[in-house]
Motif scaffolding. Structure first.
Motif, PDB file in Angstrom:
ATOM      1  N   GLU A   1       0.856  -1.188   0.000  1.00  0.00           N
ATOM      2  CA  GLU A   1       0.000   0.000   0.000  1.00  0.00           C
ATOM      3  C   GLU A   1       0.892   1.238   0.000  1.00  0.00           C
ATOM      4  O   GLU A   1       1.511   1.587   1.007  1.00  0.00           O
ATOM      5  CB  GLU A   1      -0.911   0.012   1.236  1.00  0.00           C
ATOM      6  N   ARG A   2       0.981   1.892  -1.145  1.00  0.00           N
ATOM      7  CA  ARG A   2       1.851   3.066  -1.299  1.00  0.00           C
ATOM      8  C   ARG A   2       1.048   4.337  -1.059  1.00  0.00           C
ATOM      9  O   ARG A   2      -0.054   4.507  -1.595  1.00  0.00           O
ATOM     10  CB  ARG A   2       2.477   3.075  -2.686  1.00  0.00           C
ATOM     11  N   LEU A   3       1.638   5.226  -0.275  1.00  0.00           N
ATOM     12  CA  LEU A   3       1.004   6.513   0.018  1.00  0.00           C
ATOM     13  C   LEU A   3       1.571   7.573  -0.913  1.00  0.00           C
ATOM     14  O   LEU A   3       2.778   7.573  -1.214  1.00  0.00           O
ATOM     15  CB  LEU A   3       1.243   6.902   1.473  1.00  0.00           C
TER      16      LEU A   3
ATOM     17  N   TRP B   1       3.896  11.864   2.557  1.00  0.00           N
ATOM     18  CA  TRP B   1       3.781  11.776   4.021  1.00  0.00           C
ATOM     19  C   TRP B   1       4.019  13.147   4.644  1.00  0.00           C
ATOM     20  O   TRP B   1       4.953  13.825   4.227  1.00  0.00           O
ATOM     21  CB  TRP B   1       4.781  10.767   4.589  1.00  0.00           C
TER      22      TRP B   1
ATOM     23  N   ALA C   1       0.107  11.725   5.262  1.00  0.00           N
ATOM     24  CA  ALA C   1      -1.009  11.513   4.353  1.00  0.00           C
ATOM     25  C   ALA C   1      -2.011  12.649   4.500  1.00  0.00           C
ATOM     26  O   ALA C   1      -2.313  13.075   5.610  1.00  0.00           O
ATOM     27  CB  ALA C   1      -1.686  10.172   4.643  1.00  0.00           C
TER      28      ALA C   1
ATOM     29  N   GLY D   1      -4.311   9.396   7.046  1.00  0.00           N
ATOM     30  CA  GLY D   1      -3.991   7.970   7.038  1.00  0.00           C
ATOM     31  C   GLY D   1      -4.606   7.226   5.874  1.00  0.00           C
ATOM     32  O   GLY D   1      -4.259   6.091   5.621  1.00  0.00           O
TER      33      GLY D   1
ATOM     34  N   GLY E   1      -4.201   5.516   0.361  1.00  0.00           N
ATOM     35  CA  GLY E   1      -3.183   4.585  -0.101  1.00  0.00           C
ATOM     36  C   GLY E   1      -3.573   3.921  -1.412  1.00  0.00           C
ATOM     37  O   GLY E   1      -4.758   3.752  -1.715  1.00  0.00           O
TER      38      GLY E   1
ATOM     39  N   CYS F   1       6.786   5.878   0.070  1.00  0.00           N
ATOM     40  CA  CYS F   1       6.296   5.689   1.429  1.00  0.00           C
ATOM     41  C   CYS F   1       5.165   4.667   1.396  1.00  0.00           C
ATOM     42  O   CYS F   1       4.220   4.814   0.613  1.00  0.00           O
ATOM     43  CB  CYS F   1       5.800   7.013   2.003  1.00  0.00           C
TER      44      CYS F   1
ATOM     45  N   ARG G   1       2.510   1.944   3.707  1.00  0.00           N
ATOM     46  CA  ARG G   1       1.909   1.676   5.008  1.00  0.00           C
ATOM     47  C   ARG G   1       1.906   0.159   5.220  1.00  0.00           C
ATOM     48  O   ARG G   1       1.402  -0.592   4.393  1.00  0.00           O
ATOM     49  CB  ARG G   1       0.480   2.222   5.063  1.00  0.00           C
TER      50      ARG G   1
ATOM     51  N   LYS H   1       0.679  -2.647   7.925  1.00  0.00           N
ATOM     52  CA  LYS H   1      -0.140  -2.895   9.102  1.00  0.00           C
ATOM     53  C   LYS H   1       0.508  -3.965   9.984  1.00  0.00           C
ATOM     54  O   LYS H   1       1.302  -4.775   9.490  1.00  0.00           O
ATOM     55  CB  LYS H   1      -1.542  -3.325   8.677  1.00  0.00           C
TER      56      LYS H   1
ATOM     57  N   GLU I   1       6.727   6.556  10.997  1.00  0.00           N
ATOM     58  CA  GLU I   1       5.799   6.788  12.101  1.00  0.00           C
ATOM     59  C   GLU I   1       5.160   5.468  12.502  1.00  0.00           C
ATOM     60  O   GLU I   1       4.915   4.605  11.653  1.00  0.00           O
ATOM     61  CB  GLU I   1       4.716   7.794  11.699  1.00  0.00           C
ATOM     62  N   GLY I   2       4.892   5.300  13.791  1.00  0.00           N
ATOM     63  CA  GLY I   2       4.230   4.108  14.278  1.00  0.00           C
ATOM     64  C   GLY I   2       5.173   3.239  15.094  1.00  0.00           C
ATOM     65  O   GLY I   2       6.399   3.455  15.120  1.00  0.00           O
TER      66      GLY I   2
END
Length: 286
Positions: free
Chosen positions: A216-218, A221, A223, A227, A230, A243, A245, A247, A260-261
């Motif tokens: 899943e490309r954003l 960043w 977003a 969030g 994507g 970038c 995402r 999970k 981040e995260g």
């Protein structure tokens, strides 16, 4: 399916490569999988599969579930053939050993009884356990080529027929013990090779499944929608600076760093560490 040796790989590759429209073919002997490239305007997959079947082999589009089912079926069949050959070998040796110890002192009627008993016990080994050798040898003869099963079939076939003739005429030597032992040892070697090959294939498939096919490309960043936004793309389309995402619980699609995260990653495939490795902003990802 039906590839007992590396020579069969060469035969299939050369035969498929001669088909119209086929531009490249490569068969992996360990995994028994073929990668074929063809021009769809000149041929189709069904024609290639028919060409493989025409020379005595079987092929089908790759499917993980079906491949595992075929592997289990192959293991069960090999185990039963090995069991019949081993049981027959032990029983035949029980009748052959007293004849060897007697060294000609055994009466003719008892020795003939031993021969008939050995013949009856060798029949299942020849008909069932050694069947793949004769089937493959006949296939080789039909297509005017020599494979590794042809000399095996000739050896055990001639020895068995000579022993049958010696039993019927009550003259000469019998080799039922040698035939059953030879079949048992050959099947044992092939069974061990099959188990090692299937284990290697499972390892390769596990490696292939470790890397996800999509990510899943954003677009950028942070977003813009907090969030969302994507885009699902193929991992092969990712480029440096993208970038993505990831999970919790998902595989890392490419080398990078956490923006981040906070979560944990399973890196046991590369490092051997069985416990999940904590990851937070700034940490490197494999």
């Amino acid at each position: 399916e039906g590839i007992p040796c590396a020579a069969c790989v060469w035969l299939n590759e050369s035969h498929i490569a001669r088909q119209p429209g086929v531009t490249a073919v490569d068969i992996n002997y360990a995994t028994r999988r073929a990668r074929v490239r063809w021009d769809a305007r000149l041929t189709k997959l069904s024609a290639i599969l028919e060409a493989i079947q025409a020379i005595g082999y079987r092929a089908h589009p790759y499917d993980v579930t079906k491949s595992e089912q075929l592997a289990q079926k192959e293991r069960r069949s090999a185990q039963w053939r090995l069991f019949v050959a081993g049981f027959g070998m032990m029983q035949v040796m029980m009748y052959a050993f007293p004849v060897y110890l007697a060294a000609g002192d055994m009466t003719a009627d008892i020795e003939q009884l031993m021969r008939w008993a050995s013949l009856l016990l060798t029949l299942p080994v020849m008909v069932y356990s050694a069947a793949p050798f004769f089937i493959n040898a006949w296939r080789d003869l039909k297509f005017r080529r020599v494979g590794m099963d042809l000399p095996v079939a000739l050896g055990i076939g001639c020895a068995f027929l000579a022993s049958v003739w010696a039993t019927l005429t009550a003259a000469g030597e019998v080799y039922f013990d040698s035939v059953t032992m030879f079949v048992f040892f050959l099947l044992t070697g092939r069974y061990l090779e099959m188990m090692a090959r299937q284990k290697a294939a499972r390892g390769i498939e596990a490696l292939a499944r470790a890397l996800p096919a999509f990510a899943e490309r954003l677009p950028r960043w942070p977003a813009p929608d907090g969030g969302g936004g994507g885009q699902r793309v193929a991992v092969a389309d990712l480029r440096a600076g993208d970038c993505v995402r990831v999970k919790p619980g998902e595989a890392i699609p490419g080398d990078g760093a956490v923006i981040e995260g906070e979560s944990s990653c399973d890196e046991s495939l590369l490092t051997g560490e069985s416990r999940p490795v904590p990851k937070r902003a700034g940490d490197a990802l494999i």
